[in-house]
Design an enzyme around this catalytic site. Structure first.
Site, PDB file in Angstrom:
ATOM      1  N   LYS A  35       0.923  -1.213   0.018  1.00 40.68           N
ATOM      2  CA  LYS A  35       0.109  -0.108  -0.001  1.00 40.68           C
ATOM      3  C   LYS A  35       0.827   1.304   0.035  1.00 40.68           C
ATOM      4  O   LYS A  35       2.355   1.087   0.228  1.00 40.68           O
ATOM      5  CB  LYS A  35      -0.996   0.105   1.305  1.00 40.68           C
ATOM      6  CG  LYS A  35      -0.351  -0.070   2.612  1.00 40.68           C
ATOM      7  CD  LYS A  35      -1.094  -0.392   3.675  1.00 40.68           C
ATOM      8  CE  LYS A  35      -0.179  -0.419   5.080  1.00 40.68           C
ATOM      9  NZ  LYS A  35      -0.877  -0.855   6.195  1.00 40.68           N
ATOM     10  N   TYR A 260      17.379  29.596   8.725  1.00 43.04           N
ATOM     11  CA  TYR A 260      16.124  30.160   9.233  1.00 43.04           C
ATOM     12  C   TYR A 260      16.009  30.058  10.754  1.00 43.04           C
ATOM     13  O   TYR A 260      16.546  28.984  11.396  1.00 43.04           O
ATOM     14  CB  TYR A 260      15.046  29.475   8.398  1.00 43.04           C
ATOM     15  CG  TYR A 260      14.640  29.741   7.223  1.00 43.04           C
ATOM     16  CD1 TYR A 260      14.777  31.057   6.630  1.00 43.04           C
ATOM     17  CD2 TYR A 260      14.845  28.710   6.337  1.00 43.04           C
ATOM     18  CE1 TYR A 260      14.441  31.348   5.412  1.00 43.04           C
ATOM     19  CE2 TYR A 260      14.536  28.909   4.886  1.00 43.04           C
ATOM     20  CZ  TYR A 260      14.382  30.163   4.329  1.00 43.04           C
ATOM     21  OH  TYR A 260      14.449  30.608   3.100  1.00 43.04           O
TER      22      TYR A 260
HETATM   23  C1  LIG Z   1       0.018  -1.765   6.799  1.00 35.25           C
HETATM   24  C2  LIG Z   1      -0.732  -3.035   7.587  1.00 35.25           C
HETATM   25  C3  LIG Z   1       0.162  -4.208   7.639  1.00 35.25           C
HETATM   26  C4  LIG Z   1       1.779  -4.161   7.388  1.00 35.25           C
HETATM   27  O1  LIG Z   1       2.341  -3.365   8.400  1.00 35.25           O
HETATM   28  P1  LIG Z   1       3.654  -3.250   8.903  1.00 35.25           P
HETATM   29  O2  LIG Z   1       3.867  -2.697  10.145  1.00 35.25           O
HETATM   30  O3  LIG Z   1       4.344  -2.203   7.983  1.00 35.25           O
HETATM   31  O4  LIG Z   1       4.426  -4.768   8.740  1.00 35.25           O
HETATM   32  C5  LIG Z   1      -0.306  -5.356   8.117  1.00 35.25           C
HETATM   33  N1  LIG Z   1      -1.772  -5.465   8.281  1.00 35.25           N
HETATM   34  C6  LIG Z   1      -2.475  -4.132   8.169  1.00 35.25           C
HETATM   35  C7  LIG Z   1      -3.879  -4.442   8.296  1.00 35.25           C
HETATM   36  C8  LIG Z   1      -1.914  -2.870   7.597  1.00 35.25           C
HETATM   37  O5  LIG Z   1      -2.744  -1.909   7.511  1.00 35.25           O
END
Ligand SMILES: *Cc1c(COP(=O)(O)O)cnc(C)c1O
Length: 366
Positions: A35, A260
């Protein structure tokens, strides 16, 4: 090249890390999380690397991401973590044989509304149970009825999966995770079907949890899923390296401030380098003085506030001249160290790299 900063994506590191996940998973199958544009590494770049390394499936947030994977020819299982909401999304899920998560009762009503126009038996359903994280998911007492509704829906094929997500797996051995596992087991005992519990931290830290599928994400990109330690302890390799060059080297007199807001005041007359990277590239603006950065492979630190496309670097004790290489994070400097200094997590730094840098990125290891 519009920017001097450069993003390098190492697909060999991703394949290696998938192997580490495979080892930890044992007999469990793997949904590799891709994702958020493959955690900023590019959805298809990441998915192809994990496919080449033999992943069993992918986890995405939305049906649209699943569609993009299918259009690229990927045939593994695809778990859509947020499930479907609209007629179009249910249609895509059916046409492209996606696994849909049902985490909200309204999604069951929507499925019923659209089921008549869907081809039969093409969608695999997973119920997401809320075992204690309280972000999303059906409460345990709602699961049996939801399972019954899905079983009689003609659009749904196969048995109904059951999954949950941990709120605190990044702190291994804590009671809340154990409590979540116990709650999950009680629900899972009520019906057949595939099960899935673990993200990266659960996979590497909560080894006795079980389930049929694991869902690693950040570890596949070389990030440390825990709040302590280093990714290297788990033999994980950085998939993302953010590099740039020095565009100036100068002496700043003792007592003068840099950048800055005058945040950093030179405690002595000192050499300072100017690196061509900033928050416009995705370098975190909140990085304080002392945030590590590499110049010619030598460990240094930033001094002064981060600008849009420049950061100032402490060159005391460092051999460097204009044009030399600077690494913000990656193969030479763990991204978790930079994230920790900047008060965030590797996930955010990975996802925050600008679209321009990602589009111009170099893919290694193919
Ligand atoms: C993003 C996600 C994962 C992966 O999590 P990581 O901490 O990156 O390993 C697994 N399960 C769900 C439901 C997620 O949203």
């Amino acid at each position: 090249m519009m920017r001097r900063a450069r993003l390098l994506i190492d697909t060999a590191a991703m394949r290696h890390n998938l192997g580490v996940a495979r080892e930890a998973a044992g007999t469990r199958s793997i949904f590799a999380a891709v994702k958020a544009d493959g955690y900023g590494h590019g959805l298809l770049t990441a998915a192809r690397a994990f496919s080449a390394a033999g992943t069993d499936g992918f986890a995405v947030a939305t049906p649209g991401e699943g569609l993009a994977l299918r259009e690229a020819g990927l045939t593994e299982r695809i778990l859509v973590l947020q499930g479907a909401l609209t007629a179009d999304e249910f249609a895509v899920a059916a046409e492209r044989s996606l696994d849909l998560v049902f985490h909200e009762l309204a999604q069951l009503d929507l499925l019923d509304q659209h089921a008549a126009s869907l081809p039969p038996g093409r969608i695999r359903a997973w119920i997401k149970a809320d075992t204690g994280m309280h972000r999303e998911g059906l409460m345990p007492e709602s699961v049996p009825a939801a399972r019954e509704r899905l079983l009689v829906c003609p659009a749904i094929g196969g048995s109904i999966g059951l999954m949950t997500h941990f709120a605190r797996a990044d702190e291994p051995g804590t009671a809340p995770t154990e409590q979540q596992v116990e709650t999950f087991r009680a629900i899972a005992a009520e019906g057949p079907g595939e099960t899935s519990l673990c993200n990266s931290a659960g996979l590497l830290g909560a080894t006795a949890v079980g389930g049929d599928w694991v869902r690693p994400g950040v570890m596949l990109y070389g990030g440390n899923p825990f709040i302590f330690g280093e990714a290297a302890q788990f033999d994980l390799r950085a998939a993302m390296t953010l590099k740039t060059v020095l565009v100036a080297v100068r002496q700043v007199p003792r007592g003068e401030s840099i950048g800055y807001g005058g945040r950093f005041v030179a405690p002595e007359t000192m050499p300072v380098g100017l690196a061509s990277v900033g928050y416009g590239d995705g370098y975190p603006r909140h990085a304080p003085d002392g945030t590590p950065i590499l110049v010619n492979g030598q460990r240094s630190q930033i001094v002064g506030r981060v600008s849009m496309d420049l950061v100032t670097v402490d060159l005391r004790g460092i051999q460097a001249q204009v044009g030399d290489e600077v690494e913000c994070w990656g193969s030479g400097l763990p991204i978790d160290q930079v994230a920790q200094s900047a008060g965030t997590i590797s996930y955010e730094l990975m996802c925050q790299v600008s679209g321009q840098l990602r589009a111009e990125g170099t893919i290694l290891g193919q």
